[in-house]
Design a protein around this motif. Sequence first.
Motif, PDB file in Angstrom:
ATOM      1  N   ILE A 190       0.834  -1.204   0.000  1.00 28.21           N
ATOM      2  CA  ILE A 190       0.000   0.000   0.000  1.00 28.21           C
ATOM      3  C   ILE A 190       0.865   1.249   0.000  1.00 28.21           C
ATOM      4  N   LEU A 249      -1.468   3.248  -2.499  1.00 30.30           N
ATOM      5  CA  LEU A 249      -2.877   2.866  -2.417  1.00 30.30           C
ATOM      6  C   LEU A 249      -3.548   3.430  -1.170  1.00 30.30           C
ATOM      7  N   TYR A 250      -2.782   4.184  -0.376  1.00 27.95           N
ATOM      8  CA  TYR A 250      -3.354   4.740   0.849  1.00 27.95           C
ATOM      9  C   TYR A 250      -4.427   5.781   0.555  1.00 27.95           C
ATOM     10  N   TRP A 251      -4.545   6.208  -0.714  1.00 28.20           N
ATOM     11  CA  TRP A 251      -5.618   7.142  -1.073  1.00 28.20           C
ATOM     12  C   TRP A 251      -6.990   6.491  -0.939  1.00 28.20           C
ATOM     13  N   TYR A 252      -7.032   5.165  -0.956  1.00 22.64           N
ATOM     14  CA  TYR A 252      -8.304   4.471  -0.769  1.00 22.64           C
ATOM     15  C   TYR A 252      -8.739   4.453   0.700  1.00 22.64           C
ATOM     16  N   LEU A 253      -7.798   4.589   1.629  1.00 22.76           N
ATOM     17  CA  LEU A 253      -8.090   4.404   3.050  1.00 22.76           C
ATOM     18  C   LEU A 253      -9.124   5.384   3.611  1.00 22.76           C
ATOM     19  N   ILE A 297     -11.751   6.490   2.297  1.00 30.00           N
ATOM     20  CA  ILE A 297     -13.112   6.240   1.810  1.00 30.00           C
ATOM     21  C   ILE A 297     -13.958   5.515   2.855  1.00 30.00           C
ATOM     22  N   LEU A 318     -19.074  -1.258   0.629  1.00 28.42           N
ATOM     23  CA  LEU A 318     -17.792  -1.149  -0.070  1.00 28.42           C
ATOM     24  C   LEU A 318     -17.477  -2.350  -0.959  1.00 28.42           C
ATOM     25  N   LEU A 373     -16.055  -1.550  -4.354  1.00 28.28           N
ATOM     26  CA  LEU A 373     -14.729  -0.949  -4.236  1.00 28.28           C
ATOM     27  C   LEU A 373     -13.687  -1.987  -3.846  1.00 28.28           C
ATOM     28  N   ILE A 382     -10.279  -2.768  -5.888  1.00 24.49           N
ATOM     29  CA  ILE A 382      -8.950  -2.687  -5.276  1.00 24.49           C
ATOM     30  C   ILE A 382      -8.204  -4.002  -5.465  1.00 24.49           C
ATOM     31  N   ILE A 406      -9.746  -2.453   3.362  1.00 24.46           N
ATOM     32  CA  ILE A 406      -8.753  -2.206   2.315  1.00 24.46           C
ATOM     33  C   ILE A 406      -7.504  -3.047   2.555  1.00 24.46           C
TER      34      ILE A 406
END
Length: 298
Positions: free
Chosen positions: A21, A26-30, A32, A98, A101, A105, A260
């Motif tokens: 991550i 990929l921390y931009w998903y966290l 959400i 989620l 999503l 991911i 995630i």
Amino acid sequence: MKFFKHFALGIRSYWKAIRFIKTHKLYWYLPIPALLMLLIYYVGSQFASWQAGWSEEQGCLECTNMNETIWFLLKMLLSISIGLILMKFAKYIVVVVLSPLISIISQVVEKKLTNNKYPFSLQQTLHDVKRGLRIAMRNVMWEYIFFLLILLVSALGWDEVHQSPFFYLTFAIGFFYYGFSFIDYINERRRLDIDQSIHFIRNHRGLAIAIGSIYSIFILVPVDLGEMVNYSNFLEHPYKTLGTSLFQFLLWMLASIAPILTIVAATIAMHDLVDLSSNIYADNQEIELKSADNELDE
């Protein structure tokens, strides 16, 4: 031995997932799930506040006959139920909402690991949602049946069910079915039907339990979002209020990142186990080029 090998693989995949991550941003998903959890909790608190604003006297004054009284009671019961569900079970609802999503991911992680691509298809997406609901209903049913059986055995042999060593099996069963749900996202892309996915996961129980155990620790922590934003006693007890708020914030973050982190870990673990780059149902240009080159060489 195979069980412990797969269990260790699942635990290691979480450490790999954290690095993955960070490396692939990929921390931009966290945020959400974190924001979604707050939104669900806020809506629930509004329902609760709305219901609290009603008075019994007002309700009785408005109701002029039995039908109006019944409708008033039903409306009050519904608002209380919705408010409690949204406030107390926000983090569980987040996982359900989620699902699309989480699937995306997992595909992103697989692409970065193998260059596999899965073109978007509305029909396939609807199929995935339907499959996810079937898997969730099946898992809840079996987990509940096992829970009742263990509870019955514990109640017959011990005065307190919590004293029974069998009672702790309920946690392992929960771990298994949580892990099952996340691994099935990958099995679906491998075009395993539900029966085949069940057979695969049964043969890799250690992996499912490992994936589900870490997820359960994060998702089952007792988060109280109301306490996190409650500063009414700040002037009287500033340090205690800040400490409580920060502690609840930490628990909230753990619960928020759990879906995630878990799907990333599950995808990495499955790649280590079955080599997802060999999935014939993926659109992998590199594999196609290599195959073409091999045919030319022959």
